[in-house]
Design an enzyme around this catalytic site. Structure first.
Site, PDB file in Angstrom:
ATOM      1  N   ASP A 172      35.887  35.750  36.791  1.00 15.12           N
ATOM      2  CA  ASP A 172      35.427  36.883  37.622  1.00 15.12           C
ATOM      3  C   ASP A 172      35.841  38.177  36.944  1.00 15.12           C
ATOM      4  O   ASP A 172      36.751  38.191  36.106  1.00 15.12           O
ATOM      5  CB  ASP A 172      36.116  36.822  38.998  1.00 15.12           C
ATOM      6  CG  ASP A 172      37.642  36.786  38.876  1.00 15.12           C
ATOM      7  OD1 ASP A 172      38.166  35.689  38.603  1.00 15.12           O
ATOM      8  OD2 ASP A 172      38.282  37.846  38.996  1.00 15.12           O
ATOM      9  N   ASP A 222      37.882  41.263  37.791  1.00 18.06           N
ATOM     10  CA  ASP A 222      38.840  41.572  38.846  1.00 18.06           C
ATOM     11  C   ASP A 222      38.287  42.735  39.680  1.00 18.06           C
ATOM     12  O   ASP A 222      37.235  43.311  39.369  1.00 18.06           O
ATOM     13  CB  ASP A 222      40.211  41.886  38.214  1.00 18.06           C
ATOM     14  CG  ASP A 222      41.352  41.737  39.195  1.00 18.06           C
ATOM     15  OD1 ASP A 222      41.304  40.823  40.035  1.00 18.06           O
ATOM     16  OD2 ASP A 222      42.291  42.555  39.142  1.00 18.06           O
TER      17      ASP A 222
HETATM   18  N1  ADE Z   1      41.057  38.080  39.393  1.00 19.86           N
HETATM   19  C1  ADE Z   1      42.075  37.228  39.265  1.00 19.86           C
HETATM   20  N2  ADE Z   1      43.342  37.644  39.463  1.00 19.86           N
HETATM   21  C2  ADE Z   1      44.372  36.771  39.313  1.00 19.86           C
HETATM   22  N3  ADE Z   1      44.249  35.490  38.969  1.00 19.86           N
HETATM   23  C3  ADE Z   1      42.994  35.038  38.784  1.00 19.86           C
HETATM   24  N4  ADE Z   1      42.540  33.831  38.437  1.00 19.86           N
HETATM   25  C4  ADE Z   1      41.212  33.893  38.361  1.00 19.86           C
HETATM   26  N5  ADE Z   1      40.769  35.144  38.655  1.00 19.86           N
HETATM   27  C5  ADE Z   1      41.873  35.890  38.911  1.00 19.86           C
END
Ligand code: ADE
Ligand SMILES: CSC[C@H]1O[C@H](OP(=O)(O)O)[C@H](O)[C@@H]1O
Length: 298
Positions: free
Chosen positions: A214, A216
């Site tokens: 993703d 963040d």
């Molecule tokens: N955005 C995210 N923040 C922390 N750990 C994750 N693992 C997968 N995506 C994450």
């Protein structure tokens, strides 16, 4: 096990979110390995892949039972060392902090910023103090082999990058995400520290493949990070991760000496406690991790 010249490598794979099994292992068996540091996340899956000995451990346990802060990282690394592992491939799901690293990209991280605060971070302590070097926290030799595999499999990737390790289990706020971006971080996750620190203390090579699931929450189109959205990408990434392990295992088979980068000799100049001040109880627990320098009974 002490790594001596000529000792054949044993590849340990720590599987993260979505990676709870390894395909194609022959002579496979789940084996319980006890550790003086407590309970590992699960039994270890042992077998061979294309002639390469392999030991697999699901970091969160089968069925993803254990949250990041409750993983017993010390027991996991100690158990892998007791099982004879000499090099560890860590496979992890991460969020991207960079526009040019979209979901599906694999980052061979080579630096970490450790923002965790609720975890045991060392095998050593009062009665046996050690300070290992961590300037280069991952094994560059393994990183080269991983890059070759990613190229061979045409998996989009970046060699090198900084992985910000947060405590979790909640995802970041937008302010935190932007702060980590301003620090030059590339990806964010919750598990690779203290894992990498402990692997170094245990004189094991360690390399990370961080699989982006993703963007963040800093990203204008991704206001919230949700597990549902992550899992969709995770499933695709996990299939590629298993292909990566299959391709990588034979590439790591030939190592005629200890790791050139010094991973297997990290404790050579790290121990500082005077011999007569060492705690026998702690030394006994360190039999696997530091047996090479302390002797099998400390
Ligand atoms: N955005 C995210 N923040 C922390 N750990 C994750 N693992 C997968 N995506 C994450
Ligand atoms: C399922 S998203 C959050 C979860 O995934 C990552 O775990 P791992 O590194 O074991 O793949 C992240 O660090 C979180 O623990």
């Amino acid at each position: 096990m002490t790594v001596v010249p000529g000792t054949p490598p044993v590849l340990g794979v720590i599987g993260g979110s979505g990676v709870y099994e390894i395909d194609g292992l022959v002579n496979r068996r789940w084996v319980r390995v006890d550790s003086p540091f407590g309970e590992p996340s699960d039994e270890l899956l042992m077998g061979e892949l294309d002639g390469q000995k392999l030991v697999f451990l699901p970091r969160h346990g089968r069925g993803h039972r254990i949250p990041p802060s409750e993983i017993n990282f010390r027991a996991n690394i100690d158990a892998l060392k007791r099982a004879g592992v000499t090099e560890i491939l860590s496979v992890s799901a991460v969020g991207s902090l960079r526009a040019h690293l979209p979901p599906g990209t694999f980052v061979v991280a080579d630096q970490f910023i450790d923002r965790t605060f609720a975890r045991e971070k060392s095998f050593f302590g009062t009665g046996m103090v050690a300070h290992v070097a961590l300037g280069h926290p991952v094994c560059g030799r393994m990183g080269d082999a991983i890059r070759q595999s990613l190229e061979a499999l045409a998996i989009p990737h970046q060699r090198g990058g900084t992985y910000l390790v947060m405590e979790g289990p909640q995802f970041s706020t937008v302010a935190e995400s932007n702060l980590y971006r301003s620090w030059g971080c590339d990806v964010i996750g919750m598990t690779n520290m203290p894992e990498a620190k402990l692997a170094r203390e245990a004189e094991l090579c360690y390399a990370t493949v961080a699989m982006v699931t993703d963007y963040d929450c800093w990203h204008p189109d991704h206001d919230h990070v949700t597990v549902d959205a992550i899992i969709k990408v995770l499933v695709e990434n996990a299939a590629k991760a298993r292909a990566l392990v299959t391709d990588l295992a034979p590439r790591l088979r030939h190592r005629d000496a200890c790791c050139r980068q010094g991973c297997h000799t990290a404790l050579d100049n790290a121990l500082i406690t005077a011999p007569e001040k060492r705690d026998p109880a702690l030394l006994a627990k360190l039999d696997a991790v530091a047996g090479r320098v302390l002797g099998p009974r400390g």
